[in-house]
Design a protein around this motif. Structure first.
Motif, PDB file in Angstrom:
ATOM      1  N   ASP A  60      32.079  53.223  19.179  1.00  0.00           N
ATOM      2  CA  ASP A  60      32.007  51.862  19.734  1.00  0.00           C
ATOM      3  C   ASP A  60      31.318  51.803  21.107  1.00  0.00           C
ATOM      4  OD1 ASP A  60      33.614  51.417  17.512  1.00  0.00           O
ATOM      5  OD2 ASP A  60      35.274  50.501  18.607  1.00  0.00           O
ATOM      6  N   SER A  99      32.828  51.825  11.856  1.00  0.00           N
ATOM      7  CA  SER A  99      32.768  53.293  11.790  1.00  0.00           C
ATOM      8  C   SER A  99      32.629  53.888  10.403  1.00  0.00           C
ATOM      9  CB  SER A  99      34.059  53.891  12.356  1.00  0.00           C
ATOM     10  OG  SER A  99      34.064  53.849  13.723  1.00  0.00           O
ATOM     11  N   LYS A 152      36.831  62.456  16.134  1.00  0.00           N
ATOM     12  CA  LYS A 152      37.145  61.323  15.269  1.00  0.00           C
ATOM     13  C   LYS A 152      36.525  61.518  13.880  1.00  0.00           C
ATOM     14  CE  LYS A 152      36.292  56.644  14.114  1.00  0.00           C
ATOM     15  NZ  LYS A 152      36.406  55.295  14.636  1.00  0.00           N
ATOM     16  N   HIS A 154      37.733  59.494  10.398  1.00  0.00           N
ATOM     17  CA  HIS A 154      37.728  58.137   9.813  1.00  0.00           C
ATOM     18  C   HIS A 154      36.993  58.044   8.485  1.00  0.00           C
ATOM     19  CE1 HIS A 154      38.133  53.627  10.998  1.00  0.00           C
ATOM     20  NE2 HIS A 154      38.957  54.002  10.036  1.00  0.00           N
ATOM     21  N   ASP A 190      43.868  54.394  17.077  1.00  0.00           N
ATOM     22  CA  ASP A 190      44.790  53.267  16.907  1.00  0.00           C
ATOM     23  C   ASP A 190      45.449  53.250  15.527  1.00  0.00           C
ATOM     24  OD1 ASP A 190      42.500  52.469  15.528  1.00  0.00           O
ATOM     25  OD2 ASP A 190      42.410  50.463  16.417  1.00  0.00           O
ATOM     26  N   ARG A 191      45.234  54.315  14.752  1.00  0.00           N
ATOM     27  CA  ARG A 191      45.839  54.383  13.415  1.00  0.00           C
ATOM     28  C   ARG A 191      46.663  55.648  13.271  1.00  0.00           C
ATOM     29  NH1 ARG A 191      41.372  51.539  12.821  1.00  0.00           N
ATOM     30  NH2 ARG A 191      41.343  49.885  11.245  1.00  0.00           N
ATOM     31  N   HIS A 241      47.907  46.000  15.721  1.00  0.00           N
ATOM     32  CA  HIS A 241      48.327  47.176  16.500  1.00  0.00           C
ATOM     33  C   HIS A 241      49.774  47.118  16.977  1.00  0.00           C
ATOM     34  CE1 HIS A 241      43.896  46.825  16.995  1.00  0.00           C
ATOM     35  NE2 HIS A 241      43.934  48.118  16.779  1.00  0.00           N
ATOM     36  N   HIS A 300      36.604  53.994  21.769  1.00  0.00           N
ATOM     37  CA  HIS A 300      37.413  53.189  20.849  1.00  0.00           C
ATOM     38  C   HIS A 300      38.774  52.883  21.474  1.00  0.00           C
ATOM     39  CE1 HIS A 300      39.381  52.011  17.072  1.00  0.00           C
ATOM     40  NE2 HIS A 300      38.171  51.919  16.546  1.00  0.00           N
ATOM     41  N   ASP A 359      39.504  44.889  21.481  1.00  0.00           N
ATOM     42  CA  ASP A 359      39.623  45.274  20.070  1.00  0.00           C
ATOM     43  C   ASP A 359      41.085  45.480  19.687  1.00  0.00           C
ATOM     44  OD1 ASP A 359      38.378  45.602  17.614  1.00  0.00           O
ATOM     45  OD2 ASP A 359      37.960  47.730  17.884  1.00  0.00           O
ATOM     46  N   LYS A 382      30.082  44.853  17.642  1.00  0.00           N
ATOM     47  CA  LYS A 382      30.764  45.492  16.512  1.00  0.00           C
ATOM     48  C   LYS A 382      31.139  44.449  15.463  1.00  0.00           C
ATOM     49  CE  LYS A 382      34.877  48.339  15.737  1.00  0.00           C
ATOM     50  NZ  LYS A 382      35.943  49.152  16.390  1.00  0.00           N
TER      51      LYS A 382
HETATM   52  C1  NG6 Z   1      40.009  46.880  12.965  1.00  0.00           C
HETATM   53  C2  NG6 Z   1      41.005  46.982  14.100  1.00  0.00           C
HETATM   54  C3  NG6 Z   1      40.256  47.490  15.318  1.00  0.00           C
HETATM   55  C4  NG6 Z   1      39.556  48.786  15.016  1.00  0.00           C
HETATM   56  C5  NG6 Z   1      38.664  48.617  13.797  1.00  0.00           C
HETATM   57  C6  NG6 Z   1      38.027  49.909  13.362  1.00  0.00           C
HETATM   58  C7  NG6 Z   1      42.792  45.307  13.950  1.00  0.00           C
HETATM   59  C8  NG6 Z   1      43.238  43.913  14.265  1.00  0.00           C
HETATM   60  N1  NG6 Z   1      41.592  45.666  14.370  1.00  0.00           N
HETATM   61  O1  NG6 Z   1      40.641  46.472  11.808  1.00  0.00           O
HETATM   62  O2  NG6 Z   1      41.141  47.646  16.385  1.00  0.00           O
HETATM   63  O3  NG6 Z   1      40.491  49.801  14.779  1.00  0.00           O
HETATM   64  O4  NG6 Z   1      39.422  48.141  12.706  1.00  0.00           O
HETATM   65  O5  NG6 Z   1      37.115  50.343  14.278  1.00  0.00           O
HETATM   66  O6  NG6 Z   1      43.556  46.052  13.347  1.00  0.00           O
HETATM   67  S1  NG6 Z   1      36.051  51.405  13.859  1.00  0.00           S
HETATM   68  O7  NG6 Z   1      35.194  51.564  15.007  1.00  0.00           O
HETATM   69  O8  NG6 Z   1      36.787  52.613  13.564  1.00  0.00           O
HETATM   70  O9  NG6 Z   1      35.353  50.869  12.711  1.00  0.00           O
END
Ligand code: NG6
Ligand code: CA
Length: 531
Positions: A60, A99, A152, A154, A190-191, A241, A300, A359, A382
């Protein structure tokens, strides 16, 4: 076009940069052509020298987020110095504005829109790249490189989503798609699960705290950000979140256990850098060339960098995360020097998608932005279809090969990562069907030619497509008709039906010229339709 680029702090040769840039500007007026393979790889002067390759991918990080790209409220001296020793691209594109699909394309050389399951993945998704796919890691491995994925990830883990036993070795891992070694986060910070995985199992596993993960329901008695905000000692959510709490920060998804394996967000960047450096040192000690897919968690969300950065940025935690990204780049660059391999290592620095300010956590980013423009001159960010979603920073340094301090305006796409690296690694044959959309623009990626790709294809979060040529940008109408994504405030761009922008006229997509250029729009629509 490059006036906004700040080279003041760099040791570049400005005369050289300007001359090459002028040539690139001429190339911008090239017509829309849908030709077959590029001739760019023909006289590759690289075959005698196979470098180590570090593909360093930020998360990001926007086009405008670093000082070499014009930022002035944050300094990125280590990245700036690498740009001054290599080529910095002003028109480089990720394949998606989120991502998972972006990384899918980067590693497979196949457009993510071809694969329906490439949307933003949960932390308990199965491995999204089928194990029989011939990835860039397979190719580098077969070419004799020692390969690693660090940071990372993902892209899912295990053969069946939601069914993994996180307390045992996983059945399908990055090892199945060519990585000799991995030290990765399953998804994002965040996951859940909030642990690292090393070579197929939880790193630092704590048998006293078995791990359970669910993206459906909480585990009895476990606190959540929603019900127990008093336990959020570090960050509160702004949207979403609000599920399991780890390290005083609530996340997406529920998890239980983890014990001493749980990460501390403040240490994630150091942990990623030190594992990468250990891997580099091991390969050097054994005399093997290496390829690292090195992915930072920065910038991120949740942004919670190491304490050493606290209070150092006028932009708060998001600024500190950018500083931490730069610091990580510095650690890697210093390690290249101390291992004596800087001259024989190709370093690519880029980002998986464009920026977002809020985010999902109340980290103060929107209020502290000032006049900083994370997307630089581009509109959007994004998730969306406007340029800032996929027009990412990209810098390539390969001492002795890349011209020093060059700014290239050539149109490049991360889809070509596979084919470019295959040329550089000297991997001549691949299984049928490998990297079907990737082309070897080696001369362009190494700054020795300003030849643009005919076009770059990108996909937004709603899976709608855009097509960029050196001059034009075509946005196909999207499924998501909202002009602005309400949580993040990002302008998505695909509410138009359809749109065409002349990027020579303005880099900011404001003036839809589709009615005065119906032939160009039709030509671009046809290209997309026939991909
Ligand atoms: C979204 C999340 C955001 C981020 C993104 C993935 C919510 C409300 N928002 O769904 O915070 O995690 O997903 O980001 O949950 S990425 O860069 O990994 O694609
Ligand atoms: Ca991302």
């Amino acid at each position: 076009m490059v006036e906004s680029v700040n080279f003041a702090s760099m040791k570049s040769n400005p005369a050289k940069s300007l001359a090459l840039t002028a040539a690139a500007l001429v190339a911008l007026s090239a017509p829309v052509v849908a030709s077959a393979a590029s001739s760019a790889a023909d006289d590759t002067a690289t075959s005698s020298k196979r470098p180590n390759v570090i593909l360093l991918v930020a998360d990001d990080l926007g086009y405008g987020d670093m000082s070499c790209y014009g930022a002035h409220r944050v300094n990125t001296p280590r990245v700036d110095s690498i740009a001054s020793q290599g080529v910095m691209f002003t028109n480089a594109h990720a394949c998606a504005s989120t991502s998972t699909p972006s990384r899918y394309s980067l590693l497979t050389g196949e457009y993510c829109f071809r694969k329906p399951n490439t949307n933003i993945a949960d932390g308990d998704a199965a491995l999204i790249i089928p194990a029989d796919t011939y990835t860039v890691a397979d190719m580098m491995h077969d070419a004799g490189y020692r390969t690693a994925a660090i940071g990372k990830w993902h892209l899912g883990l295990g053969s069946e989503g939601g069914k993994q036993d996180w307390n045992k070795p996983l059945d399908v891992t990055p090892a199945d798609i060519g990585f000799d070694h991995h030290y990765i986060m399953a998804a994002t910070a965040d996951r859940v699960p909030c642990v690292f995985f090393e070579d197929g199992q939880v790193a630092n596993y704590d048998p006293s705290a078995p791990i359970e993960v669910s993206y459906r329901k909480n585990f009895p008695g476990e606190p959540t950000g929603k019900d127990n905000p008093e336990l959020l000692t570090k960050l509160h959510p702004s949207h979403g979140h609000d599920m399991s709490i780890v390290n005083g920060i609530s996340r997406i998804g529920y998890m239980k256990g983890g014990g001493k394996a749980l990460w501390r967000d403040e240490d994630i960047a150091d942990s990623i850098a030190s594992h990468a450096i250990d891997f580099m040192a091991g390969a050097v000690a054994d005399g093997e060339p290496f390829f690292i897919y090195l992915c930072t968690n920065d910038v991120h969300v949740p942004r919670y960098p190491h304490e050493r950065f606290r209070g150092l940025s006028p932009m708060g935690l998001r600024g500190e995360a950018i500083m931490q990204f730069d610091y990580t780049v510095g650690l890697i660059d210093d390690a290249l020097d101390s291992l004596g391999i800087a001259d024989n290592t190709m370093l690519i620095i880029t980002s998986d998608n464009g920026p977002v300010v809020d985010d999902g956590y109340r980290d103060g980013a929107p209020g502290l932005l000032g006049d900083h423009r994370p997307g630089g001159p581009w509109r959007g960010g994004k998730y969306g279809s406007f340029e800032a979603g996929t027009a990412v920073p990209m810098i390539v340094r390969w001492p002795g090969i890349t011209p020093e301090g060059k700014v290239s305006d050539a149109l490049v796409s991360q889809i070509d990562n596979f084919a470019v690296l295959a040329e550089i690694a000297g991997a001549e044959t691949h299984p049928a069907g490998a990297a079907p959309d990737s082309k070897p623009y080696v001369q362009t990626w190494t700054g020795r030619s300003d030849e643009s790709r005919d076009y770059a294809v990108a996909m937004a979060a709603d899976r709608s497509l855009t097509l960029r040529t050196p001059r034009w940008k075509y946005i196909a109408p999207g499924r998501d008709k909202r002009a602005v994504e309400p949580n993040t405030g990002i302008e998505l761009g695909h509410d138009y039906a359809p749109a065409l922008f002349d990027m020579n006229e303005s880099r900011f997509e404001e003036n839809n010229v589709i009615s005065s250029n119906p032939d160009v729009a039709e030509q671009m629509r046809t290209i997309l339709e026939n991909l």
